[in-house]
Enzyme design. Structure first.
Site, PDB file in Angstrom:
ATOM      1  N   SER A 119      35.825  52.221  48.172  1.00  0.00           N
ATOM      2  CA  SER A 119      36.176  53.417  49.156  1.00  0.00           C
ATOM      3  C   SER A 119      35.378  53.346  50.228  1.00  0.00           C
ATOM      4  CB  SER A 119      36.239  55.126  48.275  1.00  0.00           C
ATOM      5  OG  SER A 119      37.027  54.628  47.588  1.00  0.00           O
ATOM      6  N   ASP A 176      27.144  62.832  39.016  1.00  0.00           N
ATOM      7  CA  ASP A 176      27.166  62.424  38.127  1.00  0.00           C
ATOM      8  C   ASP A 176      27.178  64.100  37.664  1.00  0.00           C
ATOM      9  OD1 ASP A 176      26.782  60.909  35.362  1.00  0.00           O
ATOM     10  OD2 ASP A 176      26.000  63.607  35.280  1.00  0.00           O
ATOM     11  N   ASP A 236      28.797  65.409  31.177  1.00  0.00           N
ATOM     12  CA  ASP A 236      28.248  65.159  30.303  1.00  0.00           C
ATOM     13  C   ASP A 236      28.329  64.396  28.357  1.00  0.00           C
ATOM     14  OD1 ASP A 236      25.560  64.781  31.952  1.00  0.00           O
ATOM     15  OD2 ASP A 236      24.807  66.917  31.463  1.00  0.00           O
TER      16      ASP A 236
END
Length: 741
Positions: A177, A250, A253
């Protein structure tokens, strides 16, 4: 100037492309109208997305839907959506309810259905108030990083923990993107420009729906997710505009959980930081069209839902704990906080400045977005929006022990923001994630290579004022940013002696090498040399993937086939090829020998233009044989198969291929746009197929020729040039409150 807004109650207008322009007397009525329109224009698409969120696709798709349904049930997507809906403020909840009321009104009025439903022998069903949030979760649950952690765990278990870094792909799976903004001081008009293109799977119909949403409070054009209210990612109203790319943060988890069961009473416990904790347990049944229903166990620990077992681990014993089993739980912010970010959507439509855009998106949760915003007063801002948990850096790499206090979440990371005096470029790259304040390490671990961001910046820094036409040209740039390390490897080969134990290049392979070294690096559809490069690159990647050093990765990984794209050795070698080019020798791979052998492989293949191999591969999930019928059918006189495409992974025109696996493009620009803050009549947009999701409609794929050629359509804003559509709405039972200061 835009013509006066329509008088009267809710109304639907269409432009020449069949794009809906919706008018209503209030924000709540408009949400109702948007939901109703989505249900009519994209009936099968939103039904399938609803079933995905509920883990019920196998009921209409048969056994092929089981892998997804197991995951959706175990990840508890629908329950997460319900929790997030219940936690909304009253105004947002009523606004979302209005959208769902609109969807259900289309069902009540008999305006849904179509050939896909007929082929599936299925009927659309009423939506729950929280279903739009489930649909949004479906689009993004695999969008972040946890599948990458499954692959790293497989690498660590197979090749050893030290090998993980060799697959650190500063080229994460399927990133492409782009978004950029030009400050008014550098434009012809003196007002900012925003442009870009999101990249996702090339689904048919497209994942984004062009729509105009207008009421007395705001008049916005943009790209909507069918089944979700508002314009979450890309939009422009009369005063402000916004666009996003994936920040590559991130925020998901995986925890290794140790479970123990008491068969006598049916309870399950998990070992947490303070000892053994109760686990929520229930059983659900997945219906299967043409097959046997399947019963599954749904578990949730204090960290999150259990989504997989830990491969190759039998029930183990320790002196203190007796027997236990190991599984993986998934922790995401939306479930942990019971918030998804829908509180931002209505304020975003009402935004009149970059301050308003940023304030609205302060409520955003996931996915974490890199946002570029501008307003008609001239301000441009670049910031990240969403929730990134603060925790041990090891959580970003691999599944971590659930019983370790040092791996639990502890607050959230402060996300960067900056004012833009000149240019802002965001292309899934590390610099964009870090903004002006850092390198992005506080947000994530792996980012796209800087190639696209550097190339866009280079094309913008031309020393003259820029206009809409300049933005359009950037969309279609085909220079391959990843070429230099490949070229350096080719240049290092001696045609007469490629290394110890290696034969000299054949005459054919030597000629291929010379052609590739002379090639201009543009992945144009009509380029024979681009086709030759792709053939050599694919052969090289396949040789790396089957090299004795990496061959053990082909061993069964033990995870669901749903995660196969993230765990394919050839795919991962292709996406990590730049890292392997730089460091493969540390693993014991003789890169020169493999490159020379790949030249020999490619030299024996027929020469073809890049576009002959790099064709459009649309994805359309259908029951029975209807997919075959559609793939060979012409819609609106437009053939859907065999469309030749320029560009490639790591071009600005990122029409991605999968080196070593697939030259066809099943992932690419799912929309392109230019927002002109000086005059919205100069703004442009395009989607790969069309406004309608109904096969047989003349607007099912009528934008495909423009999209394939890199052209964009002008956005029509004058109401008197639009065609009114006969429409009678049912009562709107809920109303969003007015703007508050």
């Amino acid at each position: 100037m835009t013509s006066p807004r329509p008088a009267g109650g809710p109304a639907v207008f269409r432009d020449a492309w069949g794009i809906p322009h919706l008018w209503a007397g209030s924000a709540g009525e408009l949400a109702f109208l948007q939901g109703r329109n989505a249900a009519i224009d994209r009936s099968w698409q939103i039904e399938l997305e609803r079933r995905r969120s509920e883990g019920r696709t196998a009921e209409i798709l048969g056994p092929d839907g089981l892998h997804w349904d197991r995951f959706a049930r175990q990840a508890q997507l629908d329950d997460t959506a319900r929790r997030c809906f219940d936690a909304l403020d009253d105004g947002t909840r009523l606004w979302c309810q209005s959208y769902v009321d609109g969807i259900n009104s289309a069902l009540d009025d008999g305006l849904r259905g179509g050939p896909e439903f007929d082929a599936a022998a299925a009927s659309p069903e009423p939506w729950n108030p929280w279903t739009p949030m489930g649909v949004f979760l479906v689009q993004h649950i695999l969008f972040s990083t946890f599948p990458n952690k499954l692959f790293r765990a497989h690498v660590a278990a197979t090749l050893g923990p030290d090998a993980v870094e060799f697959f650190s792909i500063e080229a994460p799976v399927w990133s492409g993107s782009n978004a950029w903004a030009v400050h008014g001081s550098r434009t012809v008009s003196g007002a900012p420009l925003i442009a870009g293109d999101p990249h996702r799977l090339l689904e048919l119909p497209g994942v984004y729906q062009q729509v105009r949403l207008a009421c007395p409070e705001f008049d916005a054009v943009g790209l909507a997710f069918p089944g979700v209210p508002g314009l979450p990612h890309f939009g422009q109203n009369s005063k402000a505009a916004w666009a996003i790319t994936n920040a590559m943060a991130d925020y998901q988890d995986l925890y290794v959980e140790e479970l123990r069961r008491d068969a006598g009473v049916g309870t399950v416990e998990a070992r947490g930081p303070l000892g053994w904790e109760p686990v929520a347990v229930r059983r659900e049944t997945i219906g299967v069209r043409g097959g046997v229903a399947e019963e599954i166990e749904v578990l949730e620990t204090a960290r999150g839902p259990v989504i997989a077992g830990v491969p190759d681990t039998e029930t183990q014993r320790t002196p203190d704990d007796g027997g236990f089993e190991r599984v993986l739980s998934l922790r995401i912010p939306a479930r942990a906080e019971a918030r998804l970010g829908f509180e931002a959507l209505l304020p975003l439509l009402r935004s009149r400045s970059v301050d308003d855009v940023e304030t609205a998106l302060a409520a955003w949760v996931e996915p974490v977005n890199s946002v570029i915003a501008a307003d008609s007063a001239g301000s441009v801002r670049h910031f990240l929006a969403g929730v990134v948990p603060r925790r041990n850096p090891e959580n970003r790499k691999l599944p971590v022990p659930a019983w370790s206090a040092g791996h639990q979440w502890d607050g959230r990371v402060d996300l960067p923001r900056r004012e833009v005096p000149g240019l802002a470029v965001s292309a899934n790259d590390r610099a964009a994630a870090g903004g002006a304040a850092g390198d992005g390490n506080g947000v994530g671990m792996e980012f796209a290579p800087p190639h696209r961001a550097r190339r866009i910046t280079e094309l913008l820094e031309v020393g003259r004022a820029l206009g809409v036409g300049d933005m359009l040209a950037i969309h279609t740039d085909t220079l391959l940013g990843s070429l230099p390390p490949f070229r350096a490897l080719l240049d290092s080969l001696n045609p007469d002696d490629v290394g110890p134990g290696s034969a000299a290049l054949s005459a054919e392979a030597a000629r291929l090498r010379e052609r590739l070294l002379a090639w201009d690096g543009r992945m144009d559809a009509r380029s024979r040399d681009a086709g030759l490069f792709a053939a050599w690159r694919g052969a090289f990647v396949r040789r790396l993937a089957t090299h004795p050093v990496l061959a053990p990765l082909a061993a069964p990984h033990g995870y669901s086939p749903l995660f196969g794209p993230w765990l394919s050795v050839v795919s991962r070698a292709g996406f990590a090829v730049e890292t392997l080019l730089a460091r493969g020798s540390e693993l014991g791979i003789d890169l020169k020998t493999e490159a020379a052998a790949a030249l020999e492989d490619a030299s024996r293949l027929p020469e073809t233009d890049w576009g002959t191999k790099h064709t459009l591969l649309p994805i359309h999930a259908l029951p029975g044989n209807l997919e075959t019928e559609l793939s060979g059918a012409a819609m609106s006189g437009v053939e859907l198969s065999g469309i030749e495409l320029s560009g490639d992974t790591n071009c600005v025109l990122s029409m991605e291929s999968l080196p070593g696996v697939e030259d066809r493009s099943f992932r690419g620009s799912v929309a392109r746009y230019v927002w002109d803050l000086a005059d919205r009549r100069n703004s442009r947009w395009i989607v790969p197929f069309g406004a309608s999701g109904r096969p047989g409609s003349r607007h099912f794929a009528d934008q495909l020729p423009l999209w394939a050629a890199g052209e964009l359509a002008q956005i029509e804003t004058d109401w008197d040039t639009l065609v009114p559509e006969e429409f009678t709405t049912g009562p709107v039972t809920t109303e969003a409150p007015g703007r508050t200061s």
